[in-house]
Design an enzyme around this catalytic site. Structure first.
Site, PDB file in Angstrom:
ATOM      1  N   SER A  76       0.482  -1.607  -0.225  1.00 34.21           N
ATOM      2  CA  SER A  76      -0.140   0.087   0.165  1.00 34.21           C
ATOM      3  C   SER A  76       0.530   1.172  -0.222  1.00 34.21           C
ATOM      4  O   SER A  76       0.082   2.459  -0.153  1.00 34.21           O
ATOM      5  CB  SER A  76      -1.334   0.346   0.866  1.00 34.21           C
ATOM      6  OG  SER A  76      -0.294   0.228   2.525  1.00 34.21           O
ATOM      7  N   GLU A  77       1.920   0.927   0.470  1.00 33.64           N
ATOM      8  CA  GLU A  77       3.369   2.078   0.618  1.00 33.64           C
ATOM      9  C   GLU A  77       3.877   2.250  -0.844  1.00 33.64           C
ATOM     10  O   GLU A  77       3.422   3.476  -1.372  1.00 33.64           O
ATOM     11  CB  GLU A  77       3.985   2.607   1.976  1.00 33.64           C
ATOM     12  CG  GLU A  77       3.293   2.434   2.723  1.00 33.64           C
ATOM     13  CD  GLU A  77       3.910   2.889   4.221  1.00 33.64           C
ATOM     14  OE1 GLU A  77       4.086   2.973   4.541  1.00 33.64           O
ATOM     15  OE2 GLU A  77       3.917   1.220   4.769  1.00 33.64           O
ATOM     16  N   MET A  78       4.987   2.114  -1.471  1.00 37.24           N
ATOM     17  CA  MET A  78       5.950   2.202  -2.251  1.00 37.24           C
ATOM     18  C   MET A  78       5.452   0.764  -3.694  1.00 37.24           C
ATOM     19  O   MET A  78       5.558   1.082  -4.393  1.00 37.24           O
ATOM     20  CB  MET A  78       7.014   2.021  -1.894  1.00 37.24           C
ATOM     21  CG  MET A  78       7.709   3.553  -1.783  1.00 37.24           C
ATOM     22  SD  MET A  78       9.262   3.662  -1.328  1.00 37.24           S
ATOM     23  CE  MET A  78       9.461   5.890  -0.519  1.00 37.24           C
TER      24      MET A  78
END
Length: 319
Positions: free
Chosen positions: A125-127
């Site tokens: 969900s981030e990088m």
């Protein structure tokens, strides 16, 4: 509220704090340390990587995208936006002074900054990337390949990317807040109201959890000690489980790392769920659900005045 008679009555509460001008004060809270002396090549490499969007799978997101140094080390959103354009499920804490926390992430699942970097890069969900891709990308860039070779004998590796980023983050110390100057002996730097706010911060018991050099960040605590915060707020999420997601121990349900209060005046919104939009809102929630007390309007105002003295500097300028 600020009548001379009011402060005259309460003056004994401050004890030596009003007369110890010029010498460091013997207080339970301590000033931030100076920036550590670290390998300058590794620091500069880490700075470049911190601002490098190619760490994300689609070249859209860098560490600096969510940890904006010009905005208190966070991003002023309840939930940061991941590489895919979707909001995350938990609020982004400030990166300033994060090296002084005893754990990383709200649920404390990372013991070190290096581990935190390791997880964020490959977080779906981030990088959204993976380390093989990151190492290949950086190795193919002649400038990075040269910089890594100068900073680390074994060049571009997953561990060295993590080490460089963590090394840079260890320099992100927001020193020289007015409160730090006060602790170091310049007792005239704070107003009388700010000093009384600090006293109230101690009197009400806020300091029981927000303690140490980072004024937090060194223990876990249940969110909702004196009431069910999540029932009142409604709409529970998986992120609300906190440390339980790491340990699966029932006593860790809704338990979180106590956040640092340094720079708190410039890092709204607050809490893991970003639900408190203002510092006033956050103080109200803390009194109700953590302390089970109702402060006078006067005391609440004084405490907020104190909290605003915790804003430090970066690059020679106030945050």
């Amino acid at each position: 509220m600020s009548s001379p008679f009011y402060y005259l009555l309460l003056a004994p509460l401050l004890g030596c704090c009003l007369i110890a001008n010029g010498a460091p004060l013997d207080e339970p809270l301590k000033p931030l340390p100076t920036v550590p002396e670290l390998n300058p090549l590794q620091v500069e490499l880490g700075r470049r990587l911190f601002n490098e969007p190619r760490l994300s799978v689609n070249n859209t997101l860098s560490c600096a995208s969510c940890h904006r140094l010009e905005a208190g080390g966070a991003d002023a959103k309840a939930f940061s936006i991941g590489f895919n354009g979707a909001p995350l499920t938990i609020n982004t804490p400030t990166v300033f002074n994060s090296s002084l926390n005893f754990r990383q992430f709200w649920n404390g699942r990372a013991d070190t900054l290096e581990t935190q970097v390791h997880e964020v890069v490959q977080s779906p969900s981030e990088m959204g990337s993976h380390w093989e891709h990151v190492v290949k990308t950086l190795t193919s860039d002649p400038a990075y390949k040269s910089a890594f070779a100068q900073a680390y004998p074994d060049g571009v590796t997953m561990n060295n990317v993590q080490k460089a980023l963590a090394t840079y983050e260890r320099t992100l110390i927001s020193a020289n807040s007015r409160f730090d100057q006060y602790l170091l002996g310049n007792t005239e730097i704070l107003t009388t109201e700010e000093k009384y706010g600090y006293q109230r911060f101690k009197d009400y018991g806020c300091i029981a959890c927000h303690q140490g050099v980072n004024i937090g960040g060194n223990m876990f605590q249940k969110f909702g000690v004196m009431g069910d915060y999540f029932q009142v707020r409604g709409n529970p999420t998986e992120a609300d489980l906190g440390r339980y997601l790491v340990t699966k121990a029932e006593e860790d349900r809704n338990v979180f790392k106590v956040p640092s209060l340094r720079n708190v005046a410039v890092t709204a919104p607050y809490f893991h769920d970003g639900s408190a939009k203002t510092l006033e809102d956050a103080v109200d929630v803390m009194f109700k659900f953590q302390l089970g007390r109702v402060p006078s309007d006067q005391d609440k105002t004084l405490i907020i005045k104190f909290l605003k003295t915790l804003t430090g500097e970066w690059g020679g300028k106030p945050l």
